[in-house]
Design an enzyme around this catalytic site. Structure first.
Site, mmCIF file in Angstrom:
data_model
loop_
_atom_site.group_PDB
_atom_site.id
_atom_site.type_symbol
_atom_site.label_atom_id
_atom_site.label_comp_id
_atom_site.label_asym_id
_atom_site.label_seq_id
_atom_site.Cartn_x
_atom_site.Cartn_y
_atom_site.Cartn_z
ATOM 1 N N HIS A 24 48.539 -20.886 43.660
ATOM 2 C CA HIS A 24 48.010 -22.189 43.954
ATOM 3 C C HIS A 24 48.386 -23.493 43.404
ATOM 4 O O HIS A 24 47.609 -24.242 43.303
ATOM 5 C CB HIS A 24 46.486 -22.144 44.457
ATOM 6 C CG HIS A 24 45.505 -22.098 43.137
ATOM 7 N ND1 HIS A 24 45.817 -22.520 42.119
ATOM 8 C CD2 HIS A 24 44.506 -21.364 43.100
ATOM 9 C CE1 HIS A 24 44.814 -22.488 41.165
ATOM 10 N NE2 HIS A 24 44.017 -21.783 41.590
ATOM 11 N N HIS A 78 32.795 -13.603 40.655
ATOM 12 C CA HIS A 78 33.415 -14.549 41.121
ATOM 13 C C HIS A 78 33.981 -14.526 42.571
ATOM 14 O O HIS A 78 34.767 -13.380 42.833
ATOM 15 C CB HIS A 78 34.640 -14.958 39.932
ATOM 16 C CG HIS A 78 35.162 -16.369 40.596
ATOM 17 N ND1 HIS A 78 34.807 -17.459 41.368
ATOM 18 C CD2 HIS A 78 36.650 -16.607 39.865
ATOM 19 C CE1 HIS A 78 35.880 -18.420 41.163
ATOM 20 N NE2 HIS A 78 36.754 -18.223 40.630
ATOM 21 N N GLU A 80 36.488 -16.098 44.213
ATOM 22 C CA GLU A 80 37.788 -16.845 44.556
ATOM 23 C C GLU A 80 38.589 -15.609 45.138
ATOM 24 O O GLU A 80 38.620 -14.445 44.649
ATOM 25 C CB GLU A 80 38.298 -17.576 43.214
ATOM 26 C CG GLU A 80 39.569 -18.557 43.619
ATOM 27 C CD GLU A 80 39.943 -19.426 42.730
ATOM 28 O OE1 GLU A 80 39.626 -19.687 41.605
ATOM 29 O OE2 GLU A 80 40.970 -20.234 43.169
ATOM 30 N N ASP A 82 41.755 -14.530 44.558
ATOM 31 C CA ASP A 82 42.372 -13.352 43.714
ATOM 32 C C ASP A 82 41.456 -12.447 42.986
ATOM 33 O O ASP A 82 41.778 -11.382 42.515
ATOM 34 C CB ASP A 82 42.940 -14.337 42.504
ATOM 35 C CG ASP A 82 42.358 -15.264 41.706
ATOM 36 O OD1 ASP A 82 40.994 -15.667 42.284
ATOM 37 O OD2 ASP A 82 42.301 -15.421 40.583
ATOM 38 N N HIS A 145 34.725 -21.352 36.839
ATOM 39 C CA HIS A 145 34.959 -22.939 37.043
ATOM 40 C C HIS A 145 34.792 -22.966 38.666
ATOM 41 O O HIS A 145 34.942 -24.028 39.150
ATOM 42 C CB HIS A 145 36.645 -22.818 36.822
ATOM 43 C CG HIS A 145 37.458 -22.053 37.754
ATOM 44 N ND1 HIS A 145 38.407 -22.645 38.580
ATOM 45 C CD2 HIS A 145 37.541 -20.875 38.057
ATOM 46 C CE1 HIS A 145 38.834 -21.634 39.218
ATOM 47 N NE2 HIS A 145 38.544 -20.646 39.042
ATOM 48 N N ASP A 164 37.083 -15.369 34.995
ATOM 49 C CA ASP A 164 38.148 -16.106 34.731
ATOM 50 C C ASP A 164 38.137 -17.078 33.422
ATOM 51 O O ASP A 164 39.229 -17.044 32.548
ATOM 52 C CB ASP A 164 38.394 -17.548 35.507
ATOM 53 C CG ASP A 164 38.815 -17.282 37.110
ATOM 54 O OD1 ASP A 164 39.837 -16.271 37.207
ATOM 55 O OD2 ASP A 164 38.630 -17.883 37.805
ATOM 56 N N TYR A 196 46.533 -22.031 30.651
ATOM 57 C CA TYR A 196 45.239 -21.677 31.512
ATOM 58 C C TYR A 196 44.211 -22.557 31.307
ATOM 59 O O TYR A 196 43.709 -23.053 32.345
ATOM 60 C CB TYR A 196 44.837 -20.161 31.180
ATOM 61 C CG TYR A 196 44.100 -19.622 32.221
ATOM 62 C CD1 TYR A 196 44.425 -18.722 32.942
ATOM 63 C CD2 TYR A 196 42.600 -19.642 31.743
ATOM 64 C CE1 TYR A 196 43.553 -18.108 33.779
ATOM 65 C CE2 TYR A 196 41.814 -19.142 32.635
ATOM 66 C CZ TYR A 196 42.200 -18.303 33.969
ATOM 67 O OH TYR A 196 41.368 -17.483 34.441
ATOM 68 N N HIS A 229 41.948 -11.890 34.157
ATOM 69 C CA HIS A 229 43.276 -12.301 34.110
ATOM 70 C C HIS A 229 43.988 -12.029 32.529
ATOM 71 O O HIS A 229 43.372 -12.674 31.646
ATOM 72 C CB HIS A 229 43.946 -13.852 34.565
ATOM 73 C CG HIS A 229 43.480 -14.061 35.809
ATOM 74 N ND1 HIS A 229 44.054 -13.577 36.727
ATOM 75 C CD2 HIS A 229 42.531 -14.920 36.225
ATOM 76 C CE1 HIS A 229 43.469 -14.197 38.018
ATOM 77 N NE2 HIS A 229 42.654 -15.010 37.512
#
Ligand code: FEO
Length: 404
Positions: A24, A78, A80, A82, A145, A164, A196, A229
């Site tokens: 992104h 989370h 998001e 991904d 986040h 994350d 990151y 990740h």
């Protein structure tokens, strides 16, 4: 790559994205991984999913261990894309699973999927899920986040599944920190952590400190941190926590990073005497040209340094577009405790340096004024002026750095 056991009965079942270079808008030169975890217990529990294009990897990994139809619980830390966009496929395979999610997570998931047939349990900090022999405790981490974010702690295994948080964008055969350091290097891993943090978590330093303090107060024993990740921290999870605390406390090197762009090399010429002036004051200096460097890399290097000098030509009375873009990106990350200044060339009326200072003030950064501007092309007098500007700026940076 098949499933990997990370703790007795707990498996990494994620996917490796070797090819992604634009996450992104954030440049990921080393790819990334989407980690999720399967707990094979009396009540089979999946923690998180993966990015949609990779769902066949996680499904194959799960199938290598058990029949997905037997998944009783799915924890969504989370929402998001991904991490949660494989939910459609996963729920087709495990339609009876109970989804454990925060209230805000549920609201978000409802926007991505038709969830009318899915079963939910809304959870908050302190709520638990018993999988048979293991107890998962949920810990909400709003704005770390995203508003929906939470972490999951498995008490019996002293394992924090941290979504994350504590992640890195690194595609690698290594699943663990010690494996990565053996195969690659500790320095590369630390770079990936800072990259990151700078590009994703920089705005949330105060929240990070408060959440780490909350975890410490709860007395949670942690001997492994498994993010969504990159590598899992098993050798020294305390190291990544300390790195986060240092970054949240605005730790930086005594260095000035010059970030610039240029139209006809005049602003570029200015970087040389400015760099020499900084060196003459005994301060380390690094120079980055924006169009030659990914913005996320420039951001990381900005974050690692105590101070930045921004070089921008004037184009139509305002900042050069790439510099304006960088500053806009940086403004969104809300950096703190950094000293800044600006310089640049102009041909007609100028305006870019003035505009840069206006943005610095909006950002609440420690701006050293005035900056230095040069008409058309720096001559010998301008070079002297640039040298002095760099030197005096660096002297101020040394003083400022003492505060931290
Ligand atoms: Fe890795 Fe916030 O998603």
């Amino acid at each position: 790559m098949g499933a990997v056991e990370v703790k007795p009965g707990i498996y990494w079942v994620g996917a490796i994205d070797w090819a992604i270079r634009d996450f992104h808008g954030y440049v990921t030169p080393n790819g990334t991984t989407y980690n999720n975890y399967l707990i094979l217990d009396r009540h089979v529990t999946l923690v998180d999913t993966v990015k949609h294009e990779f769902c066949h990897y996680t499904i194959d990994n799960i199938k290598g261990l058990t029949d997905p139809a037997g998944i009783e619980n799915i924890v969504i830390n989370h929402i998001e894309n991904d991490h949660a966009t494989s939910m459609g496929e996963i729920m087709e395979l495990a339609p009876n699973a109970l989804i454990h999610i925060t209230e805000r997570g549920k609201k978000g998931l409802d926007r991505f999927f038709d969830t009318s047939r899915w079963k939910f349990r809304i959870v908050k900090t302190g709520d638990t899920l018993n999988t048979g022999t293991k107890t998962i405790t949920f810990l909400e981490t709003p704005m770390l986040h995203w508003p929906d974010s939470m972490m999951s702690y498995v008490k019996e295994d002293k394992l924090l599944i941290s979504q994350d948080g504590f992640g890195q964008h690194l595609a690698s055969a290594a699943r663990f920190d010690d494996e990565y350091c053996d195969q690659c290097s500790t320095v590369e891993l630390e770079h990936a952590v800072r990259d990151y943090y700078a590009n994703i978590l920089m705005p949330f330093g105060q929240l990070i400190k408060a959440k780490i303090a909350e975890i410490q107060k709860l007395g949670l024993e942690i001997d492994m941190i498994a993010p969504d990740h990159g590598v899992i921290w098993r050798e020294d999870p305390g190291k990544i926590v300390k790195m986060y605390l240092d970054m949240a406390n605005s730790k930086a090197d005594l260095r000035v990073v010059i970030v610039y762009d240029t139209m006809w090399h005049s602003t570029e010429y200015m970087t040389i005497p400015i760099m020499e002036g900084i060196k003459a004051a005994g301060v380390e200096v690094e120079v980055i040209k924006l169009r030659a460097t990914p913005m996320s890399e420039a951001t990381k290097r900005f974050w690692e340094s105590r101070a930045m000098l921004l070089g921008t030509p004037t184009l139509n009375n305002i900042m050069f577009p790439t510099v304006a873009e960088f500053l806009t990106y940086l403004r969104g990350l809300r950096p703190k405790n950094r000293m800044v200044g600006a310089f640049g060339s102009f041909g007609w009326g100028g305006g870019a340096v003035k505009e840069a200072y206006a943005v610095f003030k909006q950002m609440g950064l420690e701006a050293v004024e005035p900056g230095v501007e040069v008409l058309y092309r720096p001559g010998p007098e301008d070079e002297k002026k640039c040298f002095e500007f760099g030197k005096q700026f660096a002297e101020k940076v040394k003083e400022y750095h003492q505060k931290f």
